[in-house]
Scaffold this active site. Structure first.
Site, PDB file in Angstrom:
ATOM      1  N   SER A 177      19.418 -11.788  -7.426  1.00 13.78           N
ATOM      2  CA  SER A 177      19.881 -13.058  -6.856  1.00 13.78           C
ATOM      3  C   SER A 177      19.177 -14.195  -7.579  1.00 13.78           C
ATOM      4  CB  SER A 177      19.640 -13.096  -5.351  1.00 13.78           C
ATOM      5  OG  SER A 177      20.199 -14.264  -4.779  1.00 13.78           O
ATOM      6  N   THR A 178      18.385 -14.996  -6.893  1.00 12.59           N
ATOM      7  CA  THR A 178      17.737 -16.154  -7.497  1.00 12.59           C
ATOM      8  C   THR A 178      16.881 -15.750  -8.693  1.00 12.59           C
ATOM      9  OG1 THR A 178      17.598 -17.049  -5.270  1.00 12.59           O
ATOM     10  CG2 THR A 178      16.358 -18.193  -6.985  1.00 12.59           C
ATOM     11  N   HIS A 203      24.220 -12.347  -7.217  1.00 11.89           N
ATOM     12  CA  HIS A 203      24.759 -13.373  -6.329  1.00 11.89           C
ATOM     13  C   HIS A 203      25.130 -14.593  -7.176  1.00 11.89           C
ATOM     14  CE1 HIS A 203      22.106 -11.558  -2.892  1.00 11.89           C
ATOM     15  NE2 HIS A 203      23.182 -10.838  -3.144  1.00 11.89           N
ATOM     16  N   MET A 296      16.146 -14.173  -3.569  1.00  8.82           N
ATOM     17  CA  MET A 296      15.792 -14.626  -2.230  1.00  8.82           C
ATOM     18  C   MET A 296      16.489 -13.752  -1.194  1.00  8.82           C
ATOM     19  SD  MET A 296      16.235 -18.512  -0.751  1.00  8.82           S
ATOM     20  CE  MET A 296      17.978 -18.566  -1.117  1.00  8.82           C
ATOM     21  N   ASP A 299      18.955  -8.731   0.610  1.00 11.91           N
ATOM     22  CA  ASP A 299      20.128  -7.967   0.188  1.00 11.91           C
ATOM     23  C   ASP A 299      19.739  -6.943  -0.873  1.00 11.91           C
ATOM     24  OD1 ASP A 299      22.861  -7.250   0.080  1.00 11.91           O
ATOM     25  OD2 ASP A 299      23.168  -8.545  -1.657  1.00 11.91           O
TER      26      ASP A 299
END
Length: 357
Positions: A177-178, A203, A296, A299
Site C-alpha cells: 500500500s503506502t 492499493h 498503512m 490489509d
C-alpha cells in the site's frame, strides 16, 4: 496533549486550496498553517512556517511540481502528499513524484458529488496523519545500501527482448500500500527474467494502475502488465491488479490464470491484498511464496497468515526499510511471516523460496 500536525497546502487553484483547507482545518489534530499558489511562494512559506506535511499539486505554474519536489527532497526533506488529476498525464507525473520521495497521493477533489467529497475528506485526513509519521530521510535513502548497477540495468533491458511464454508452475504473490509503488519496483528490479509468474495487489486508484504497470514494464526485467480477466500466469511475467478490481489467482486445468472481481471492499480496499493472498492459498498452496510490503493499515496480514499456516514461505518487509510499517507490522504481530527482511533482500528470498535456487 499531542501537538497538531502543521500542514502547508500548495496548489495553483484557489478553489482547491479552499476545499483542502476546509477539510483539514476541521480535522482533529491537524492545523493548516498556510497555503501557497506556486512553488516560489511555497518555498518562502516553508521557511517561515516550518510545516510538518506539505500537500503539493502535480502541475504548477512558474515551476512544475516535480522540479520543486526534487529540490525540496534534496534541500529540506519533508513528508509530501501529492494532489493528482485522474488523467494519464497526472498518473505518470504522480508516479515520478513517488519515485522522487513523495509519501503518497490523493486525487483532486470531486466537487459535484457530496458523498464523494465526504469519502475524499476521510482519505485525505488519513493520509496526512500517516505522512506526519514517516521518516522521510530514511525513505530517500532506503535502497542506497544495495544499489543496482548500470551494467545490470543494461543486461535486464537486453534480456527483456526474449521473454518466456511458458506457463508457470510456481507463483510469487506481493501485496503493498503506502510506499508500495517504489517498494514493488525494487523487488521486480531484482527478480531475474526466468522468475515464476508474479501476482501483485497494490492499493492504487483506477486510472493509475495501468500507468504503474507500464512504468514497471519499462524499468524492470519482467514483462509487467495490468491484469486482465483470464490472463494466463506466465514465467517471467508480473500481473498488477487494476485499480478498483480485486485480483484473484485461479487454477484451471494445469495452469494458473488471473481472475478479476467487483466484490465488496475488503479492509476498505479494492483491490485487497487479503483477497489476493487467500486466492493464492486456495489455488497454489505451497507452490507459492508471498511477501507483504510497506503500507498503512492491516490489509493482507490475515491472508499472509493463512498462507503461512499452509506451509508457504512468507516474508514481511522490515520496519527500517518500510515507509509505513502498518501492513507488514500487523503480519509480524500475527505470526504470519517466515522471515522479516529489508526491502533489498526480499526479491532473492522470494525467488529462492519458489525455486529452491
Amino acid at each position: 496533549m499531542a501537538e497538531s500536525i502543521r500542514v502547508l497546502i500548495v496548489d495553483d487553484s484557489a478553489l482547491v486550496r479552499g476545499i483542502l483547507s476546509e477539510i483539514l482545518g476541521a480535522a482533529a489534530g491537524i492545523e493548516v498553517v498556510g497555503t501557497a499558489e506556486d512553488p516560489y511562494v511555497a518555498r518562502d512559506r516553508i521557511k517561515a512556517l516550518d510545516p510538518d506535511v506539505l500537500t503539493l499539486d502535480v502541475e504548477m505554474p512558474r515551476m512544475d511540481g516535480l522540479t520543486f519536489l526534487r529540490n525540496l527532497m534534496r534541500l529540506r526533506p519533508m513528508p509530501v502528499v501529492m494532489v493528482s488529476s485522474l488523467t494519464a498525464r497526472g498518473a505518470e507525473v504522480t508516479l515520478q513524484a513517488l519515485e522522487l520521495g513523495a509519501v503518497d497521493f490523493v486525487r483532486k477533489p470531486e466537487l459535484d458529488r457530496e458523498q464523494g467529497l465526504q469519502d475524499y475528506a476521510g482519505e485525505l485526513i488519513d493520509k496526512i496523519r500517516m505522512a506526519a509519521k514517516v521518516r522521510v530521510r530514511a525513505l530517500t535513502n532506503q535502497t542506497a545500501s544495495a544499489p543496482i548497477s548500470a551494467s545490470s540495468v543494461t543486461e535486464r533491458i537486453a534480456r527483456r527482448t526474449l521473454p518466456s511464454f511458458r506457463a508457470t508452475d510456481r507463483v510469487l504473490a506481493i501485496g503493498a500500500s503506502t510506499g508500495g509503488t517504489e517498494a514493488i519496483k525494487e523487488v521486480l528490479l531484482r527478480l531475474p527474467p526466468e522468475t515464476p509468474g508474479v501476482v501483485i495487489a497494490q492499493h492504487i486508484p483506477a486510472g493509475f494502475s495501468a500507468a504503474f504497470a507500464e512504468r514497471m514494464n519499462r524499468q524492470t526485467g519482467l514483462v509487467v502488465k495490468e491484469a486482465a480477466d483470464g490472463d494466463r500466469v506466465m514465467t517471467g511475467h508480473a500481473y498488477i491488479a487494476p485499480g478498483n478490481r480485486h485480483l484473484l489467482l485461479a487454477r484451471e486445468g494445469g495452469r494458473y490464470v488471473c481472475r478479476l472481481g467487483d466484490g465488496e471492499l475488503v479492509n476498505r480496499h479494492r483491490p485487497s491484498v487479503d483477497v489476493l493472498f487467500r486466492s493464492v492459498a486456495q489455488a497454489a498452496g505451497t507452490h507459492a511464496s508471498a511477501a507483504i510490503l510497506t503500507g498503512m493499515g492491516a490489509d493482507g496480514a490475515q491472508g499472509l497468515k493463512e498462507l503461512h499456516d499452509l506451509g508457504v514461505h512468507t516474508i514481511a518487509q522490515d520496519e527500517a526499510s518500510s515507509v509505513v510499517w502498518g501492513m507488514p507490522g500487523e503480519a509480524v504481530k500475527r505470526g504470519a511471516a517466515t522471515e522479516i527482511l529489508p526491502l533489498a533482500d526480499i526479491a532473492s528470498a522470494l525467488y529462492r523460496a519458489a525455486t529452491g535456487r
